[in-house]
Design a protein around this motif. Structure first.
Motif, mmCIF file in Angstrom:
data_model
loop_
_atom_site.group_PDB
_atom_site.id
_atom_site.type_symbol
_atom_site.label_atom_id
_atom_site.label_comp_id
_atom_site.label_asym_id
_atom_site.label_seq_id
_atom_site.Cartn_x
_atom_site.Cartn_y
_atom_site.Cartn_z
ATOM 1 N N ILE A 90 0.943 -0.900 -0.013
ATOM 2 C CA ILE A 90 -0.073 0.223 0.033
ATOM 3 C C ILE A 90 0.988 1.259 -0.017
ATOM 4 N N HIS A 91 0.815 1.953 -0.912
ATOM 5 C CA HIS A 91 1.511 3.467 -1.084
ATOM 6 C C HIS A 91 0.847 4.252 -0.616
ATOM 7 N N SER A 92 -0.498 4.427 -0.626
ATOM 8 C CA SER A 92 -1.068 5.454 0.219
ATOM 9 C C SER A 92 -2.684 5.117 -0.214
ATOM 10 N N PHE A 93 -3.433 6.098 0.757
ATOM 11 C CA PHE A 93 -5.050 5.964 0.655
ATOM 12 C C PHE A 93 -5.583 7.392 1.151
ATOM 13 N N ASN A 94 -6.673 7.669 0.571
ATOM 14 C CA ASN A 94 -7.427 8.722 1.067
ATOM 15 C C ASN A 94 -8.718 8.895 0.465
ATOM 16 N N ASN A 95 -9.597 9.520 1.424
ATOM 17 C CA ASN A 95 -11.032 9.845 0.970
ATOM 18 C C ASN A 95 -10.975 11.128 0.294
ATOM 19 N N ASN A 96 -11.173 11.086 -1.151
ATOM 20 C CA ASN A 96 -11.085 12.595 -1.635
ATOM 21 C C ASN A 96 -12.710 13.021 -1.959
ATOM 22 N N LEU A 147 -7.510 3.866 -3.025
ATOM 23 C CA LEU A 147 -6.492 3.331 -2.479
ATOM 24 C C LEU A 147 -5.514 3.038 -3.660
ATOM 25 N N ILE A 148 -4.021 3.252 -3.374
ATOM 26 C CA ILE A 148 -2.893 3.190 -4.535
ATOM 27 C C ILE A 148 -1.957 2.023 -3.810
ATOM 28 N N LEU A 149 -1.755 1.138 -4.859
ATOM 29 C CA LEU A 149 -0.620 0.286 -4.351
ATOM 30 C C LEU A 149 0.574 0.534 -5.499
ATOM 31 N N LYS A 150 1.807 -0.050 -4.744
ATOM 32 C CA LYS A 150 3.042 0.162 -5.324
ATOM 33 C C LYS A 150 3.559 -1.022 -5.850
ATOM 34 N N HIS A 151 3.929 -1.250 -7.130
ATOM 35 C CA HIS A 151 4.411 -2.600 -7.453
ATOM 36 C C HIS A 151 5.759 -2.431 -8.098
ATOM 37 N N LYS A 152 6.662 -3.563 -7.677
ATOM 38 C CA LYS A 152 7.988 -3.323 -8.412
ATOM 39 C C LYS A 152 8.485 -4.765 -8.682
ATOM 40 N N PHE A 153 8.834 -4.855 -10.187
ATOM 41 C CA PHE A 153 9.192 -6.188 -10.544
ATOM 42 C C PHE A 153 10.361 -5.938 -11.384
ATOM 43 N N GLU A 154 11.394 -6.699 -11.324
ATOM 44 C CA GLU A 154 12.785 -6.421 -12.094
ATOM 45 C C GLU A 154 13.118 -4.915 -11.829
ATOM 46 N N GLY A 182 -10.212 3.554 -7.352
ATOM 47 C CA GLY A 182 -11.070 4.855 -6.859
ATOM 48 C C GLY A 182 -12.596 4.452 -6.776
ATOM 49 N N HIS A 183 -13.267 5.121 -6.013
ATOM 50 C CA HIS A 183 -14.673 5.008 -5.922
ATOM 51 C C HIS A 183 -15.138 3.628 -4.994
ATOM 52 N N LEU A 184 -14.281 3.481 -3.804
ATOM 53 C CA LEU A 184 -14.711 2.354 -2.833
ATOM 54 C C LEU A 184 -15.398 2.825 -1.687
ATOM 55 N N THR A 185 -15.693 1.801 -0.812
ATOM 56 C CA THR A 185 -16.464 2.122 0.359
ATOM 57 C C THR A 185 -15.427 2.896 1.278
ATOM 58 N N GLY A 205 4.696 12.451 -6.591
ATOM 59 C CA GLY A 205 4.476 12.967 -4.962
ATOM 60 C C GLY A 205 3.241 12.844 -4.611
ATOM 61 N N TYR A 206 2.321 12.449 -5.322
ATOM 62 C CA TYR A 206 0.836 12.149 -4.803
ATOM 63 C C TYR A 206 0.683 11.217 -3.793
ATOM 64 N N LYS A 207 -0.251 11.496 -2.927
ATOM 65 C CA LYS A 207 -0.798 10.353 -2.040
ATOM 66 C C LYS A 207 -2.099 10.188 -1.874
ATOM 67 N N GLY A 208 -2.559 9.092 -1.979
ATOM 68 C CA GLY A 208 -4.064 8.651 -1.997
ATOM 69 C C GLY A 208 -4.924 9.284 -2.981
ATOM 70 N N ASP A 209 -4.163 9.953 -4.146
ATOM 71 C CA ASP A 209 -4.959 10.682 -5.139
ATOM 72 C C ASP A 209 -3.822 10.676 -6.056
ATOM 73 N N TYR A 210 -4.315 10.880 -7.483
ATOM 74 C CA TYR A 210 -3.614 11.210 -8.566
ATOM 75 C C TYR A 210 -4.839 11.583 -9.796
ATOM 76 N N PRO A 211 -4.637 12.533 -10.434
ATOM 77 C CA PRO A 211 -5.422 12.822 -11.607
ATOM 78 C C PRO A 211 -6.068 11.588 -12.414
#
Length: 228
Positions: A117-123, A133-140, A149-152, A197-203
């Motif tokens: 989990i990178h970050s989360f927020n109620n926008n 909710l934003i997840l961060k992934h790293k492969f190779e 977006g649009h969660l409970t 640099g966004y957290k819990g949000d991105y355009p």
């Protein structure tokens, strides 16, 4: 050995469905909510209930269970909110950068890949994502992010930054119009290369002026979703 492009790398990944994996790809129907869909002219798209009726009637009529689509669609539905409107038409944010998956509220959402989990927020802006909710992934050598977006509101409870999320793990549920920015229930799913640099949000919507940048930074989510 030829180095894979970011898009080719995304396409090569084996992913879990973000919706119930037991559903077949034939249960999905593509949905056009762009300015080119003339059927929408008879729908009050400023009303989440009218738009919901249109979308779920469309799903039923096509004998499907889920509607999806929207990547790079130019949409009029954002004109209802000052959050997206600009004086200059070229700077109006109306081009959609994710794929929307339209299905009933409280549907479970699953992680398509391992991540943290990178970050989360109620926008809470009108027309915004609502709980996100934003997840961060790293492969190779590749590092990237996926946005949901649009969660409970409950989806954000007991979450922590850096928390591990396993592929196929249920991590959220879909919200209602009352909490999701006033939209019919759906998941906004987006890939982000540079989170800036966004957290819990991105355009999730951009203007024509910024389109080329966002097309490169937010490639087609169907590279991971692998829908028809």
């Amino acid at each position: 050995m030829t180095k894979l492009s970011f898009q080719a790398f995304l396409k090569s990944l084996n992913t879990h469905s973000v919706i119930d994996a037991a559903l077949d790809k034939t249960d999905y129907i593509a949905l056009d909510l762009s300015i080119n869909n003339f059927q929408l002219k008879s729908v009050d798209t400023s009303s989440s209930s009218e738009l919901e009726q249109y979308i779920f009637n469309y799903i039923k009529t096509n004998k499907a269970k889920i509607a999806f689509g929207g990547y790079l669609e130019k949409r009029n539905i954002y004109q209802r909110s000052t959050y997206f409107n600009q004086q200059n038409s070229d700077s109006e944010r109306n081009i959609h950068l994710g794929i929307d998956i339209w299905i009933k509220a409280n549907t479970p959402i699953y992680a398509p890949l391992d991540g943290i989990i990178h970050s989360f927020n109620n926008n809470i802006n009108y027309g915004d994502y609502g709980p996100t909710l934003i997840l961060k992934h790293k492969f190779e050598e590749f590092e990237f992010y996926t946005l949901y977006g649009h969660l409970t509101e409950a989806s954000l409870i007991d979450k922590s930054i850096g928390q591990k999320v396993k592929q196929g793990e249920q991590m959220a549920t879909l919200g209602t119009a009352e909490v999701n920015g006033d939209y019919p229930p759906h998941l906004h799913f987006q890939i982000i290369k540079d989170i800036e640099g966004y957290k819990g949000d991105y355009p999730g919507v951009c203007s024509l002026l910024d389109l080329e940048y966002y097309k490169a930074n937010c490639p087609n989510p169907n590279l991971l979703l692998k829908l028809k």
